[in-house]
Design an enzyme around this catalytic site. Structure first.
Site, PDB file in Angstrom:
ATOM      1  CD  GLU A 175      28.708   4.121   0.185  1.00 32.02           C
ATOM      2  OE1 GLU A 175      27.874   3.390  -0.354  1.00 32.02           O
ATOM      3  OE2 GLU A 175      29.704   3.678   0.787  1.00 32.02           O
ATOM      4  CG  HIS A 217      33.124   1.495   1.877  1.00 35.03           C
ATOM      5  ND1 HIS A 217      32.702   1.302   3.175  1.00 35.03           N
ATOM      6  CD2 HIS A 217      32.019   1.432   1.111  1.00 35.03           C
ATOM      7  CE1 HIS A 217      31.388   1.117   3.179  1.00 35.03           C
ATOM      8  NE2 HIS A 217      30.948   1.198   1.942  1.00 35.03           N
ATOM      9  N   GLY A 246      23.763  -3.919   0.574  1.00 40.74           N
ATOM     10  CA  GLY A 246      22.910  -5.099   0.779  1.00 40.74           C
ATOM     11  C   GLY A 246      22.043  -5.470  -0.418  1.00 40.74           C
ATOM     12  CB  SER A 292      19.567   2.534   3.501  1.00 39.70           C
ATOM     13  OG  SER A 292      20.194   2.035   4.670  1.00 39.70           O
ATOM     14  CD  GLU A 348      31.252  -1.167   5.436  1.00 40.29           C
ATOM     15  OE1 GLU A 348      31.709  -1.975   4.606  1.00 40.29           O
ATOM     16  OE2 GLU A 348      30.032  -0.892   5.512  1.00 40.29           O
ATOM     17  CG  ASN A 403      30.930  -2.489  -1.346  1.00 41.23           C
ATOM     18  OD1 ASN A 403      31.556  -3.555  -1.404  1.00 41.23           O
ATOM     19  ND2 ASN A 403      31.153  -1.561  -0.428  1.00 41.23           N
ATOM     20  CD1 TRP A 404      27.631  -7.604  -4.460  1.00 38.44           C
ATOM     21  CD2 TRP A 404      28.292  -9.739  -4.575  1.00 38.44           C
ATOM     22  NE1 TRP A 404      26.841  -8.231  -5.379  1.00 38.44           N
ATOM     23  CE2 TRP A 404      27.220  -9.552  -5.476  1.00 38.44           C
ATOM     24  CE3 TRP A 404      28.871 -11.007  -4.482  1.00 38.44           C
ATOM     25  CZ2 TRP A 404      26.711 -10.586  -6.270  1.00 38.44           C
ATOM     26  CZ3 TRP A 404      28.368 -12.036  -5.281  1.00 38.44           C
ATOM     27  CH2 TRP A 404      27.303 -11.820  -6.166  1.00 38.44           C
ATOM     28  CE  LYS A 405      28.918  -2.306   2.332  1.00 34.49           C
ATOM     29  NZ  LYS A 405      28.276  -1.529   3.392  1.00 34.49           N
ATOM     30  N   GLY A 421      23.506   0.457   5.732  1.00 36.13           N
ATOM     31  CA  GLY A 421      22.985  -0.758   6.351  1.00 36.13           C
ATOM     32  C   GLY A 421      21.977  -0.531   7.453  1.00 36.13           C
TER      33      GLY A 421
HETATM   34  P1  13P Z   1      23.863  -0.486   2.116  1.00 38.42           P
HETATM   35  O1  13P Z   1      23.259  -0.283   0.740  1.00 38.42           O
HETATM   36  O2  13P Z   1      23.782  -1.897   2.581  1.00 38.42           O
HETATM   37  O3  13P Z   1      23.359   0.525   3.087  1.00 38.42           O
HETATM   38  O4  13P Z   1      25.451  -0.218   1.955  1.00 38.42           O
HETATM   39  C1  13P Z   1      25.899   0.926   1.340  1.00 38.42           C
HETATM   40  C2  13P Z   1      27.345   0.809   1.141  1.00 38.42           C
HETATM   41  O5  13P Z   1      28.120   0.890   2.081  1.00 38.42           O
HETATM   42  C3  13P Z   1      27.835   0.571  -0.229  1.00 38.42           C
HETATM   43  O6  13P Z   1      29.200   0.782  -0.331  1.00 38.42           O
END
Ligand code: 13P
Length: 246
Positions: free
Chosen positions: A160, A90, A227, A205, A92, A8-10, A166
């Site tokens: 998650e 997600h 990330g 993470s 977020e 997931n590149w966000k 993150g």
């Molecule tokens: P990280 O791997 O950066 O912790 O992010 C996880 C995430 O939210 C993937 O959707």
């Protein structure tokens, strides 16, 4: 069981970063792992063209297929690009854009109608974890987000924990095991034995150092990576950690 590593590149990446997707696609041609990269909407079309050996997914979609929804992207538009997957729910989006289980459920229905594979995200907050509510929160999210769904063929669940996203923090392997077992049980309760084929991914993470031990946990069928999915060098070790694992 399919093994899946999704990235997931966000809100990261411009055209110069497409080379990372190309490298991943070239390197993992013929892999036994389903690799899905979800770049921002602006890169979907170009990513589809260069990534011939992996799947390309979206990070979100609108409940409706078209209409007066400024700034939104629909499942019809994703279908038009031959995008195969969509991340839905997600944390977020749940937290920053107010997506409730109800909204998430409607998005899942819309996506499945367009034959998209849905990566449904669930996860507890730090507070919920501290109050020992993790399993009940997850159960509510699963039941709420899948309430209208009878056909689970194209469903993938991603667990998650919000506090692990993150932060460099991850639950212990025992905690991941308990949580994934509980998610599996919830899905079996809802759908019967066919739910044993729903892939359950861990996210939060994940990196090249911890991936192998996380993948050794029962009912962990892959990862949703943030990330570390942004570059070939950090993403590849995660895919390699699950390749050839039974
Ligand atoms: P990280 O791997 O950066 O912790 O992010 C996880 C995430 O939210 C993937 O959707």
């Amino acid at each position: 069981m399919r093994k899946i590593v999704a990235g997931n590149w966000k809100m990261n990446g411009t055209r110069e970063n497409l080379v990372e997707i190309k490298k991943i696609s070239d390197r993992f041609s013929g892999s036994d792992v389903d690799i899905v990269i979800c770049p921002p909407f602006t890169l979907l079309s170009a990513a589809k063209e260069i990534a011939t050996n992996i799947f390309i997914g979206a990070q979100n979609l609108h409940v409706e297929n078209s209409g007066a929804y400024t700034g939104e992207i629909s499942a019809v538009m994703l279908e038009d690009l031959s995008v195969t997957h969509a991340i839905i729910g997600h944390s977020e989006r749940r937290n920053e854009y107010g997506e409730t289980n109800d909204v998430v459920a409607r998005k899942v229905t819309t996506a499945l109608k367009k034959k998209l594979n849905v990566i449904l995200c669930i996860g507890e907050s730090e507070l919920e974890r501290n109050e020992n509510k993790t399993l009940s929160v997850l159960k509510e999210q699963i039941y709420g987000s899948l309430k209208d769904i009878t056909d689970i063929e194209n469903i993938i669940v991603a667990y998650e924990p919000i506090w692990a996203i993150g932060t460099g923090l991850t639950p212990s392997l025992a905690e991941i095991s308990t949580t994934h077992d509980s998610i599996r049980l919830n899905l079996l309760e809802m759908y019967g034995s066919s739910a044993s084929n729903i892939p359950i991914l861990y996210g939060g993470s994940v990196n090249g150092l911890n991936a192998s031990e996380i993948f050794s946990v029962a009912n962990v069928n892959g990862a949703l990576v943030g990330g570390a999915s942004l570059s070939f060098d950090t993403f590849s070790p995660i895919v390699k950690a699950i390749e050839n694992k039974t």
